[in-house]
Design a protein around this motif. Structure first.
Motif, PDB file in Angstrom:
ATOM      1  N   LEU A  87       0.827  -1.205   0.000  1.00 41.50           N
ATOM      2  CA  LEU A  87       0.000   0.000   0.000  1.00 41.50           C
ATOM      3  C   LEU A  87       0.864   1.259   0.000  1.00 41.50           C
ATOM      4  O   LEU A  87       0.509   2.267  -0.622  1.00 41.50           O
ATOM      5  N   SER A  88       2.000   1.191   0.685  1.00 38.74           N
ATOM      6  CA  SER A  88       2.901   2.343   0.742  1.00 38.74           C
ATOM      7  C   SER A  88       3.463   2.680  -0.627  1.00 38.74           C
ATOM      8  O   SER A  88       3.589   3.853  -0.992  1.00 38.74           O
ATOM      9  N   ILE A  89       3.818   1.661  -1.387  1.00 40.93           N
ATOM     10  CA  ILE A  89       4.333   1.890  -2.743  1.00 40.93           C
ATOM     11  C   ILE A  89       3.253   2.525  -3.604  1.00 40.93           C
ATOM     12  O   ILE A  89       3.518   3.475  -4.364  1.00 40.93           O
ATOM     13  N   GLN A  90       2.026   2.052  -3.460  1.00 44.73           N
ATOM     14  CA  GLN A  90       0.932   2.633  -4.229  1.00 44.73           C
ATOM     15  C   GLN A  90       0.730   4.108  -3.883  1.00 44.73           C
ATOM     16  O   GLN A  90       0.564   4.955  -4.775  1.00 44.73           O
ATOM     17  N   GLU A  91       0.747   4.419  -2.589  1.00 46.53           N
ATOM     18  CA  GLU A  91       0.520   5.802  -2.186  1.00 46.53           C
ATOM     19  C   GLU A  91       1.718   6.686  -2.515  1.00 46.53           C
ATOM     20  O   GLU A  91       1.553   7.851  -2.906  1.00 46.53           O
ATOM     21  N   MET A  92       2.933   6.162  -2.377  1.00 47.99           N
ATOM     22  CA  MET A  92       4.111   6.931  -2.769  1.00 47.99           C
ATOM     23  C   MET A  92       4.057   7.254  -4.259  1.00 47.99           C
ATOM     24  O   MET A  92       4.383   8.393  -4.670  1.00 47.99           O
ATOM     25  N   THR A  93       3.654   6.295  -5.065  1.00 47.21           N
ATOM     26  CA  THR A  93       3.542   6.533  -6.506  1.00 47.21           C
ATOM     27  C   THR A  93       2.517   7.627  -6.789  1.00 47.21           C
ATOM     28  O   THR A  93       2.744   8.505  -7.630  1.00 47.21           O
ATOM     29  N   ARG A  94       1.384   7.574  -6.098  1.00 46.24           N
ATOM     30  CA  ARG A  94       0.380   8.637  -6.258  1.00 46.24           C
ATOM     31  C   ARG A  94       0.950   9.990  -5.841  1.00 46.24           C
ATOM     32  O   ARG A  94       0.737  11.014  -6.519  1.00 46.24           O
ATOM     33  N   CYS A  95       1.671  10.019  -4.731  1.00 50.67           N
ATOM     34  CA  CYS A  95       2.256  11.271  -4.243  1.00 50.67           C
ATOM     35  C   CYS A  95       3.172  11.899  -5.286  1.00 50.67           C
ATOM     36  O   CYS A  95       3.121  13.102  -5.546  1.00 50.67           O
ATOM     37  N   VAL A  96       4.026  11.072  -5.872  1.00 51.15           N
ATOM     38  CA  VAL A  96       5.032  11.584  -6.806  1.00 51.15           C
ATOM     39  C   VAL A  96       4.418  11.882  -8.173  1.00 51.15           C
ATOM     40  O   VAL A  96       4.631  12.967  -8.739  1.00 51.15           O
ATOM     41  N   LYS A  97       3.644  10.943  -8.701  1.00 49.73           N
ATOM     42  CA  LYS A  97       3.181  11.063 -10.090  1.00 49.73           C
ATOM     43  C   LYS A  97       1.903  11.884 -10.234  1.00 49.73           C
ATOM     44  O   LYS A  97       1.693  12.534 -11.271  1.00 49.73           O
ATOM     45  N   GLU A  98       1.026  11.870  -9.228  1.00 50.50           N
ATOM     46  CA  GLU A  98      -0.236  12.596  -9.336  1.00 50.50           C
ATOM     47  C   GLU A  98      -0.243  13.891  -8.538  1.00 50.50           C
ATOM     48  O   GLU A  98      -0.710  14.913  -9.028  1.00 50.50           O
ATOM     49  N   LEU A  99       0.291  13.853  -7.321  1.00 47.65           N
ATOM     50  CA  LEU A  99       0.255  15.044  -6.474  1.00 47.65           C
ATOM     51  C   LEU A  99       1.462  15.953  -6.682  1.00 47.65           C
ATOM     52  O   LEU A  99       1.453  17.103  -6.245  1.00 47.65           O
ATOM     53  N   GLY A 100       2.511  15.439  -7.316  1.00 45.22           N
ATOM     54  CA  GLY A 100       3.693  16.258  -7.568  1.00 45.22           C
ATOM     55  C   GLY A 100       4.568  16.478  -6.351  1.00 45.22           C
ATOM     56  O   GLY A 100       5.355  17.432  -6.313  1.00 45.22           O
ATOM     57  N   LEU A 101       4.464  15.595  -5.354  1.00 40.85           N
ATOM     58  CA  LEU A 101       5.324  15.704  -4.183  1.00 40.85           C
ATOM     59  C   LEU A 101       6.708  15.161  -4.513  1.00 40.85           C
ATOM     60  O   LEU A 101       6.879  14.331  -5.398  1.00 40.85           O
ATOM     61  N   ALA A 102       7.708  15.646  -3.774  1.00 43.40           N
ATOM     62  CA  ALA A 102       9.093  15.291  -4.094  1.00 43.40           C
ATOM     63  C   ALA A 102       9.534  13.970  -3.499  1.00 43.40           C
ATOM     64  O   ALA A 102      10.568  13.430  -3.884  1.00 43.40           O
ATOM     65  N   GLY A 103       8.765  13.458  -2.547  1.00 45.13           N
ATOM     66  CA  GLY A 103       9.161  12.206  -1.918  1.00 45.13           C
ATOM     67  C   GLY A 103       8.297  11.910  -0.720  1.00 45.13           C
ATOM     68  O   GLY A 103       7.150  12.361  -0.625  1.00 45.13           O
ATOM     69  N   ILE A 104       8.880  11.166   0.237  1.00 48.10           N
ATOM     70  CA  ILE A 104       8.141  10.642   1.373  1.00 48.10           C
ATOM     71  C   ILE A 104       8.966  10.811   2.651  1.00 48.10           C
ATOM     72  O   ILE A 104      10.176  10.563   2.653  1.00 48.10           O
ATOM     73  N   GLU A 105       8.300  11.208   3.712  1.00 44.78           N
ATOM     74  CA  GLU A 105       8.909  11.150   5.051  1.00 44.78           C
ATOM     75  C   GLU A 105       8.529   9.828   5.691  1.00 44.78           C
ATOM     76  O   GLU A 105       7.368   9.404   5.624  1.00 44.78           O
ATOM     77  N   ILE A 106       9.507   9.167   6.329  1.00 44.23           N
ATOM     78  CA  ILE A 106       9.239   7.908   7.024  1.00 44.23           C
ATOM     79  C   ILE A 106       9.832   7.971   8.425  1.00 44.23           C
ATOM     80  O   ILE A 106      10.656   8.831   8.742  1.00 44.23           O
ATOM     81  N   GLY A 107       9.436   7.015   9.260  1.00 48.87           N
ATOM     82  CA  GLY A 107       9.972   6.940  10.608  1.00 48.87           C
ATOM     83  C   GLY A 107      11.275   6.169  10.666  1.00 48.87           C
ATOM     84  O   GLY A 107      11.694   5.519   9.706  1.00 48.87           O
ATOM     85  N   SER A 108      11.899   6.206  11.835  1.00 47.22           N
ATOM     86  CA  SER A 108      13.195   5.562  12.037  1.00 47.22           C
ATOM     87  C   SER A 108      13.083   4.047  12.174  1.00 47.22           C
ATOM     88  O   SER A 108      14.086   3.328  12.137  1.00 47.22           O
ATOM     89  N   HIS A 109      11.874   3.551  12.358  1.00 45.65           N
ATOM     90  CA  HIS A 109      11.579   2.122  12.337  1.00 45.65           C
ATOM     91  C   HIS A 109      10.087   1.998  12.069  1.00 45.65           C
ATOM     92  O   HIS A 109       9.360   2.990  12.094  1.00 45.65           O
TER      93      HIS A 109
END
Length: 352
Positions: free
Chosen positions: A141-163
Motif C-alpha cells: 500500500l505504501s508503494i501505491q501511495e508513494m507513486t500517487r504522491c510523486v506522479k499525481e500530487l507532484g510531491l518530491a518524496g516521502i517522510e518515514i519513521g526511524s523504524h
C-alpha cells in the motif's frame, strides 16, 4: 533614497537561495479518526482559540500548536522574517500511524494528509515543496501511495519513521518500498518517532533529548549494515537532526565492524565509513563545534539546512548557525540550497 529590500529577497542579493528541508505541517481540519476507527491514539485538533489548537489523543493532551503549524500564509510570513525562501513540508511523526493494524485505515489518514500538503504546495509552489506520508506497516500500500504522491500530487518524496513497529529499516519487508523509491527518484526523509526506551525516560523530556538521537543512529546503522545503500546506490535518503548520535559514534561503529565482523558484518561486508557519502543529513545540531565536525566528517555535499520548524527544539532562525560560521560562499550555498536541490531532484530556477 535608500532602497528597502523585503526580507525574502535579501538572500537573492547574496545569490543564495535558502531551502529548509525539515519542517512539519498538519491539516487544520482533521477528521476525528479516533471515533471512526475506535482508537484514541489518533490525533484530533481542539481549536480552543483563534490561531491556537490543542493536539489531543482522545481526552489526553499531546501538544499545543499555533496556526503556523497548518496555515501556509502564516508560514510564509515567518519565512520572510528569517530569509527562508522554500520550506519542505512533512507530517508530524505522531501522524505516521504505523501502529494501526488495519493498514487501510492508515492509508486513509495518509491520503488525507498528502492531499492537504499537495494543496498547500499548489497555492505557493515557489515557497513550498511537499513530502508525503505512507502506511509503512503495509509496504505494498505504501508503494501505491508513494507513486500517487510523486506522479499525481507532484510531491518530491516521502517522510518515514526511524523504524516501523518491530521492523528496523533493514527489514526484508521494507526493501521493495526503498527499491520503488529509488526507481521513482523520490527523496526519502527519515525522522525519529516512537523512541526506544521511552518507558525508562518519563522525566526531563528525555525521549526527545536522548531517544531521538539514538533512533536516528539506529535507522542509519540498520540501512548501512542491512545493505540497503549497497543494493540501492541511487536511493536518496536524508536523516533528521544531523544524523542524531551516529556522527559522534562512527568511530565506535567502525571499530565494532572491524573487531567483531561475525556480529556486525553478517549482511554487508563493507566498512560503514564507506557509506558517509551515500546519504544526507540536515544541519540541525545547535552547536558550532558539532557543525564543523559533521562538515569535516561528511563534507558539505551531504548536508542540508533543516530547522524542525515550527517546534521548540528547532533552530528558530533557520540557517543562523551556518551564516554565523564564516564559511566560504561555496560551502554556505551548498548547505543552504545545493544539497537540498540535489536530494529533492529539483532545479533552483523553479523558485526564482
Amino acid at each position: 533614497n535608500q532602497i528597502r529590500v523585503h526580507p525574502r529577497h535579501q538572500c537573492y542579493l547574496r545569490s543564495m537561495l535558502k531551502i529548509d528541508i525539515h519542517t512539519h505541517i498538519i491539516p487544520d481540519q482533521l477528521p476525528k479518526w479516533s471515533e471512526k476507527f475506535l482508537d484514541n491514539r489518533y490525533i484530533h485538533l481542539d481549536h480552543h482559540c483563534p490561531g491556537c489548537a490543542r493536539m489531543m489523543q482522545g481526552d489526553k493532551f499531546f501538544r499545543e500548536i499555533q496556526s503556523n503549524c497548518w496555515d501556509g500564509e502564516v508560514r510564509i510570513h515567518d519565512c520572510d522574517a528569517t530569509g527562508v525562501d522554500v520550506q519542505v513540508l512533512s507530517a508530524i511523526p505522531v501522524m505516521f500511524h504505523y501502529w494501526e493494524k488495519n493498514a487501510a485505515y492508515a492509508l486513509e489518514t495518509s491520503r488525507f494528509q498528502n492531499d492537504f500538503i499537495a494543496e498547500v504546495v499548489s497555492r505557493h509552489p515557489k515557497r513550498f515543496v511537499g513530502l508525503g506520508t505512507v502506511p509503512l506497516q503495509d509496504p505494498e500500500l505504501s508503494i501505491q501511495e508513494m507513486t500517487r504522491c510523486v506522479k499525481e500530487l507532484g510531491l518530491a518524496g516521502i517522510e518515514i519513521g526511524s523504524h516501523v513497529n518491530d521492523w528496523n529499516l533493514n527489514a526484508d519487508e521494507l526493501f521493495p518500498f526503498f527499491k520503488a523509491a529509488s526507481e521513482l527518484n523520490a527523496a526519502i526523509f527519515v525522522h525519529p518517532w516512537d523512541m526506544m526506551g521511552k518507558d525508562k525516560m518519563n522525566k526531563y523530556w528525555l525521549p526527545w533529548l536522548v531517544g531521538m538521537p539514538a533512533e536516528t543512529s539506529l535507522a542509519i546503522c540498520s540501512m548501512i549494515f542491512g545493505g540497503v545503500f549497497e543494493r540501492l546506490p541511487n536511493l536518496k535518503v536524508a536523516f533528521a537532526h544531523g544524523g542524531g548520535s551516529f556522527p559522534a559514534t562512527i568511530g565506535r561503529i567502525e571499530h565494532g565492524f572491524n573487531v567483531r565482523p561475525d556480529l556486525v558484518a553478517v549482511d554487508n561486508k563493507e566498512n560503514p565509513r564507506n557509506y558517509l557519502n551515500k546519504f544526507y543529513l540536515d544541519t540541525l545540531v545547535h552547536d558550532e563545534m558539532m557543525m564543523r565536525y559533521i562538515l569535516d566528517l561528511f563534507g558539505p555535499k551531504q548536508l542540508a539546512l533543516g530547522s524542525d520548524y515550527p517546534f521548540p527544539l528547532g533552530e528558530h532562525h533557520p540557517g543562523k548557525l551556518i551564516e554565523s560560521m564564516q564559511l566560504s560562499n561555496e560551502v554556505q550555498e551548498r548547505l543552504l540550497n545545493g544539497t537540498a536541490l540535489e536530494w529533492l531532484g529539483l532545479d533552483g530556477k523553479l523558485f526564482m
